[in-house]
Design a protein around this motif. Structure first.
Motif, PDB file in Angstrom:
ATOM      1  N   GLY A 195     -90.101 -49.115   7.508  1.00  0.00           N
ATOM      2  CA  GLY A 195     -89.575 -48.706   8.805  1.00  0.00           C
ATOM      3  C   GLY A 195     -89.861 -49.657   9.945  1.00  0.00           C
ATOM      4  N   MET A 196     -90.123 -50.946   9.625  1.00  0.00           N
ATOM      5  CA  MET A 196     -90.352 -51.909  10.699  1.00  0.00           C
ATOM      6  C   MET A 196     -89.110 -52.769  10.889  1.00  0.00           C
ATOM      7  SD  MET A 196     -94.193 -53.231  10.179  1.00  0.00           S
ATOM      8  CE  MET A 196     -93.847 -53.569   8.473  1.00  0.00           C
ATOM      9  N   VAL A 197     -88.638 -52.813  12.109  1.00  0.00           N
ATOM     10  CA  VAL A 197     -87.383 -53.487  12.394  1.00  0.00           C
ATOM     11  C   VAL A 197     -87.607 -54.991  12.501  1.00  0.00           C
ATOM     12  CG1 VAL A 197     -85.524 -53.638  14.030  1.00  0.00           C
ATOM     13  CG2 VAL A 197     -86.646 -51.475  13.635  1.00  0.00           C
ATOM     14  N   ASN A 198     -86.730 -55.788  11.886  1.00  0.00           N
ATOM     15  CA  ASN A 198     -86.819 -57.235  12.037  1.00  0.00           C
ATOM     16  C   ASN A 198     -85.413 -57.813  12.178  1.00  0.00           C
ATOM     17  OD1 ASN A 198     -87.305 -59.929  11.966  1.00  0.00           O
ATOM     18  ND2 ASN A 198     -88.202 -59.980   9.926  1.00  0.00           N
ATOM     19  N   PHE A 199     -85.064 -58.194  13.407  1.00  0.00           N
ATOM     20  CA  PHE A 199     -83.762 -58.821  13.622  1.00  0.00           C
ATOM     21  C   PHE A 199     -83.889 -60.336  13.685  1.00  0.00           C
ATOM     22  CE2 PHE A 199     -82.330 -54.632  14.522  1.00  0.00           C
ATOM     23  CZ  PHE A 199     -81.018 -54.661  14.120  1.00  0.00           C
ATOM     24  N   ALA A 215     -86.586 -54.402  17.938  1.00  0.00           N
ATOM     25  CA  ALA A 215     -85.359 -55.068  17.511  1.00  0.00           C
ATOM     26  C   ALA A 215     -85.043 -56.235  18.434  1.00  0.00           C
ATOM     27  CB  ALA A 215     -84.196 -54.072  17.511  1.00  0.00           C
ATOM     28  N   ILE A 216     -85.124 -55.993  19.745  1.00  0.00           N
ATOM     29  CA  ILE A 216     -84.768 -57.043  20.700  1.00  0.00           C
ATOM     30  C   ILE A 216     -85.793 -58.177  20.653  1.00  0.00           C
ATOM     31  CG2 ILE A 216     -84.327 -57.523  23.129  1.00  0.00           C
ATOM     32  CD1 ILE A 216     -83.476 -54.599  23.397  1.00  0.00           C
ATOM     33  N   VAL A 217     -87.091 -57.815  20.533  1.00  0.00           N
ATOM     34  CA  VAL A 217     -88.127 -58.848  20.513  1.00  0.00           C
ATOM     35  C   VAL A 217     -87.999 -59.726  19.267  1.00  0.00           C
ATOM     36  CG1 VAL A 217     -90.600 -59.254  20.346  1.00  0.00           C
ATOM     37  CG2 VAL A 217     -89.741 -57.573  21.948  1.00  0.00           C
ATOM     38  N   THR A 218     -87.763 -59.111  18.101  1.00  0.00           N
ATOM     39  CA  THR A 218     -87.658 -59.926  16.890  1.00  0.00           C
ATOM     40  C   THR A 218     -86.396 -60.793  16.922  1.00  0.00           C
ATOM     41  OG1 THR A 218     -86.708 -58.008  15.799  1.00  0.00           O
ATOM     42  CG2 THR A 218     -89.006 -58.460  15.358  1.00  0.00           C
ATOM     43  N   VAL A 221     -75.957 -64.071  13.783  1.00  0.00           N
ATOM     44  CA  VAL A 221     -74.960 -63.411  12.945  1.00  0.00           C
ATOM     45  C   VAL A 221     -75.438 -63.360  11.492  1.00  0.00           C
ATOM     46  CG1 VAL A 221     -73.599 -65.474  12.486  1.00  0.00           C
ATOM     47  CG2 VAL A 221     -72.493 -63.279  12.481  1.00  0.00           C
ATOM     48  N   LEU A 222     -76.272 -64.330  11.091  1.00  0.00           N
ATOM     49  CA  LEU A 222     -76.826 -64.316   9.736  1.00  0.00           C
ATOM     50  C   LEU A 222     -77.714 -63.085   9.542  1.00  0.00           C
ATOM     51  CD1 LEU A 222     -77.232 -66.228   7.133  1.00  0.00           C
ATOM     52  CD2 LEU A 222     -79.492 -66.482   8.094  1.00  0.00           C
ATOM     53  N   ALA A 223     -78.545 -62.808  10.563  1.00  0.00           N
ATOM     54  CA  ALA A 223     -79.392 -61.607  10.496  1.00  0.00           C
ATOM     55  C   ALA A 223     -78.518 -60.365  10.347  1.00  0.00           C
ATOM     56  CB  ALA A 223     -80.261 -61.510  11.739  1.00  0.00           C
ATOM     57  N   MET A 224     -77.363 -60.372  11.051  1.00  0.00           N
ATOM     58  CA  MET A 224     -76.435 -59.257  10.947  1.00  0.00           C
ATOM     59  C   MET A 224     -75.973 -59.037   9.514  1.00  0.00           C
ATOM     60  SD  MET A 224     -75.516 -57.456  13.329  1.00  0.00           S
ATOM     61  CE  MET A 224     -74.076 -56.834  12.510  1.00  0.00           C
TER      62      MET A 224
END
Lengths: 300, 287
Positions: free
Chosen positions: A30-34, A89-92, A217-220
């Motif tokens: 449950g840890m977000v990584n963008f 999300a925004i920070v990563t 976009v790759l992260a997307m």
């Protein structure tokens, strides 16, 4: 044609490793990584620069890339532990963009937009050039299996239950005496390790890396792989990464039948299709193609 | 810091203040950081371009048309994409909103290609004030941004629908019990925000260039302004926008200008670590 299939499968492999790592971080814990693209870039440039500029053997350079990704993961996790998940999300995403900007601007070291040429290849002298793509596909497949086995054992182990508990409610996990903080930092670091590995494998495969590959976009695409495949289910992740890549690459063939569209229109159309794939999957199968099995307690 | 830099910072702030307020309002109702705003702004810029250059309307008319069109797009996306997915987690919705931006951007790329464009307006000589330059367009952006700030304040503080918007953002269930029609309020909010994003597209076209990535490049400064001001606090967003504008200009003094994009991120990261509720937001009680 078969050369194309081999190359496409190799890319599917990179996607699978990235998606499995992200699933470990987000789907299970449950840890977000963008910042996936940033970790990928870090791995690619660490390995590439060590091999090119310092002449370090490729095997060691790849290992160094994994360790770089791991340390980066630990640092990001330590820094952002207090954040709410949507802010994380925004920070990563920012961490990923900053890595890309550094690569782009410090061109005295990284060659910046000109691209870094990497000649060194793992076992490049042992395997002939005509067989090398097949060999490399095998190597990538081996790494996918390795990543899958590690992620799946973590998921099945008692630790996996702790991680899912942290995902569902970190306070409850804390109350049960689990060290939530340590688990989070470790898992983020392990995810970073595999993202670094994927980056290094990519760098030595394409042999010419430049910053524009590592756009957000790759992260997307990796996030889409995880969501479409089914967050929390490692087999679903493999399916998701494959599906997204087939949509990304396979739609190139539409161009062969519809010759009225130029390259730019085709590439726009491909990305539109990928976006629609995500929205449609979520509408029809909200928990992904292969959902995570529901937790059951034996009632009798 | 020279007068020129202060002017640049003001123009930047005027550009990102209205969408930051709109983002804040949308967040209050939808409760996830909506990355689709990049796509909305791009749609606004290209709608205005189409009305202005292709149909030959004057710029104010084209801007009004773009605002209406973007409002329609934002409302439509809400109905088609986001509303049916309400039960998904904030993060899933965030990824979906990124997909929406990708789709909108690429629909525009499909029809207009990635070429850089500009409005069909007479080129005017910038005015010179004590060695600093400011174009009439930039002055208009600042003036309009002020007008929007005041009108939004009047709307939220002194009208029935404004009160309902604040009520739904504050506590949707309580608002529903008190007879507020949440669906209508949400539709109204998305339309107002859409109009603001459309106008931002027009401003971006005036001050920067019109290209498919114009909205994406503004997204992070807008987030930074909204978070700096405290999410859900539209007035804070104005001050947040000023601070982001100043910080971006100040960075150029010490770092190459290519790092400007990173400023927004660094502001967000530092602020969230030190004061997660923003400068003016109140700490949210987690249930």
């Amino acid at each position: 044609m078969s050369a194309y299939l081999i190359s496409m499968s190799t890319f599917v492999g990179f996607f699978m490793i990235l998606a499995l790592a992200l699933n470990l971080q987000w789907g299970i814990t449950g840890m977000v990584n963008f910042g996936v693209a940033g970790f990928y870039a870090l791995g690619a440039y660490t390995s590439g620069l060590l091999a090119v500029k310092l002449g370090i053997p490729v095997g060691l350079a790849i290992l160094a890339a994994c360790l770089a990704g791991m340390s980066m993961g630990a640092v990001v996790a330590l820094l952002s532990m207090r954040l709410r998940e949507d802010f994380l999300a925004i920070v990563t995403l920012g961490v990923g963009e900053i890595i890309r900007l550094i690569v782009l601007n410090e061109d005295e070291i990284t060659e910046g937009p000109r691209g870094l040429r990497i000649d060194a290849q793992p076992f490049g002298t042992l395997v002939g050039p005509e067989l090398y793509p097949v060999f490399y596909l095998g190597l990538v497949a081996l790494c996918v299996v390795l990543t899958y086995v590690v992620c799946e054992s973590i998921r099945r182990a008692p630790m996996g239950r702790t991680l899912r508990a942290i995902r569902e409610d970190d306070v409850v996990a804390e109350v049960l005496g689990k060290n939530v903080f340590l688990h989070r930092v470790c898992i983020f670091a392990v995810g970073g390790f595999f993202m670094g590995l994927a980056g290094a494998l990519y760098a030595h495969y394409v042999q010419n890396i430049s910053p524009e590959v590592f756009m957000p976009v790759l992260a997307m695409f990796i996030w889409m792989s995880v969501i479409v495949g089914g967050a929390g289910n490692n087999r679903g992740i493999l399916l998701g990464a494959g599906t997204v890549m087939v949509f990304l690459e396979g739609t190139r063939f539409i161009g062969d039948f519809v010759d009225v569209l130029d390259a730019e229109k085709m590439s726009a159309l491909r990305i539109i299709l990928i976006g629609l794939l995500l929205i449609l999957t979520l509408r029809l199968r909200p928990r992904g193609l292969l959902p995570e099995p529901k937790f059951r307690v034996n009632s009798n | 810091m020279s007068l020129q830099m202060i002017i640049n910072a003001l123009v930047n702030a005027a550009l990102i203040a209205p969408p930051a307020m709109a983002f804040s309002l949308l967040f209050g109702i939808l409760r996830f950081p909506n990355f689709a705003i990049g796509g909305y702004i791009t749609v606004g810029a290209f709608a205005a371009y189409t009305f202005n250059v292709v149909f030959g309307l004057s710029l104010p008319l084209a801007a009004a048309g773009a605002m209406a069109f973007t409002a329609l797009v934002v409302w439509g996306t809400h109905i088609i994409v986001f509303r049916p997915m309400q039960e998904q987690s904030a993060i899933t919705l965030l990824v979906v909103s990124m997909a929406v931006t990708l789709i909108l951007e690429n629909v525009i790329r499909f029809f207009f290609s990635s070429d850089v464009r500009g409005f069909d307006i007479p080129l005017e000589r910038p005015w010179k004030v004590m060695n600093a330059h400011i174009t009439p367009e930039q002055l208009q952006i600042i003036a309009w941004s002020l007008v929007i700030g005041v009108s939004l304040h009047l709307l939220l503080a002194h009208t029935r629908i404004g009160r309902a918007m604040r009520a739904v953002a504050d506590n949707p269930m309580l608002a529903a019990i008190r007879g507020v029609n949440a669906a209508r309020v949400t539709a109204f909010t998305t339309a107002v925000c859409g109009a603001l994003f459309g106008l931002t597209g027009v401003f971006a076209g005036l001050d920067l260039v019109i290209e498919p990535l114009v909205g994406w490049n503004l997204t992070i400064p807008i987030f930074a302004a909204a978070i700096l001001g405290g999410i859900g606090s539209p007035y804070g967003a104005i001050l947040g926008a000023l601070l982001v504008g100043l910080a971006e200009e100040a960075t150029i003094l010490v770092l190459p200008s290519t790092y400007k994009v990173a400023v927004g991120f660094v502001i967000i990261a530092v602020l969230l670590l030190l004061r997660p509720q923003g400068l003016f937001g109140t700490a949210e009680i987690k249930k």
